[in-house]
Design a protein around this motif. Structure first.
Motif, PDB file in Angstrom:
ATOM      1  N   VAL A   9       0.876  -1.170   0.000  1.00  0.00           N
ATOM      2  CA  VAL A   9       0.000   0.000   0.000  1.00  0.00           C
ATOM      3  C   VAL A   9       0.909   1.214   0.000  1.00  0.00           C
ATOM      4  O   VAL A   9       1.696   1.405   0.932  1.00  0.00           O
ATOM      5  N   PHE A  13      -1.116  -1.081  -4.404  1.00  0.00           N
ATOM      6  CA  PHE A  13      -2.305  -0.234  -4.437  1.00  0.00           C
ATOM      7  C   PHE A  13      -1.953   1.115  -3.831  1.00  0.00           C
ATOM      8  O   PHE A  13      -1.148   1.193  -2.893  1.00  0.00           O
ATOM      9  N   VAL A  20     -10.242  -2.978  -4.316  1.00  0.00           N
ATOM     10  CA  VAL A  20      -8.905  -3.460  -3.969  1.00  0.00           C
ATOM     11  C   VAL A  20      -8.975  -4.939  -3.592  1.00  0.00           C
ATOM     12  O   VAL A  20      -8.163  -5.739  -4.039  1.00  0.00           O
ATOM     13  N   ASP A  76      -6.801   4.528  -3.178  1.00  0.00           N
ATOM     14  CA  ASP A  76      -7.624   3.414  -3.657  1.00  0.00           C
ATOM     15  C   ASP A  76      -8.117   2.561  -2.486  1.00  0.00           C
ATOM     16  O   ASP A  76      -9.272   2.160  -2.448  1.00  0.00           O
ATOM     17  N   VAL A  77      -7.234   2.295  -1.539  1.00  0.00           N
ATOM     18  CA  VAL A  77      -7.624   1.510  -0.365  1.00  0.00           C
ATOM     19  C   VAL A  77      -8.665   2.270   0.452  1.00  0.00           C
ATOM     20  O   VAL A  77      -9.670   1.703   0.878  1.00  0.00           O
TER      21      VAL A  77
END
Length: 105
Positions: A64, A92, A104, A96-97
């Motif tokens: 992440v 990611f 995701v 986005d998370v």
């Protein structure tokens, strides 16, 4: 060699304590075999690196990343080293998370 391992372990513990909001959000969805029954660990030392999340049984690494990773040449070297040791790496972005956790997952 033990001292190097102790340093890696301490670094991993520090990273766990200081996780980003995105890492914490994803961890809540990956922990306790919540994703299709796969076990994930977080901030796991592998060789000279510490990865965000790892499924050992699938040799899958999930990273992440924040903006500081955009175009980072060191990440390319790191990912290549991990791939050469038979790990799959997926990355990611934090946003986005935080904004699309279902996508995701």
């Amino acid at each position: 060699m033990r001292q190097a391992r102790d340093l890696q372990t301490e670094r991993a513990r520090r990273l766990r304590r200081n996780a980003t909001d995105a890492e914490n959000k994803l961890w809540q969805r990956l922990r306790s075999r919540s994703l299709l029954g796969f076990k994930f660990v977080r901030q796991e030392p592998i060789g000279p690196y510490t990865v965000d999340f790892l499924s050992r049984e699938r040799r899958l690494i999930v990273e992440v990343d924040g903006g500081q990773h955009a175009g980072n040449a060191q990440d390319l070297v790191r990912d290549e080293w991990l791939r050469s040791h038979n790990y799959r790496v997926v990355r990611f972005w934090n946003n986005d998370v935080l904004g699309n956790i279902e996508g995701v997952l």
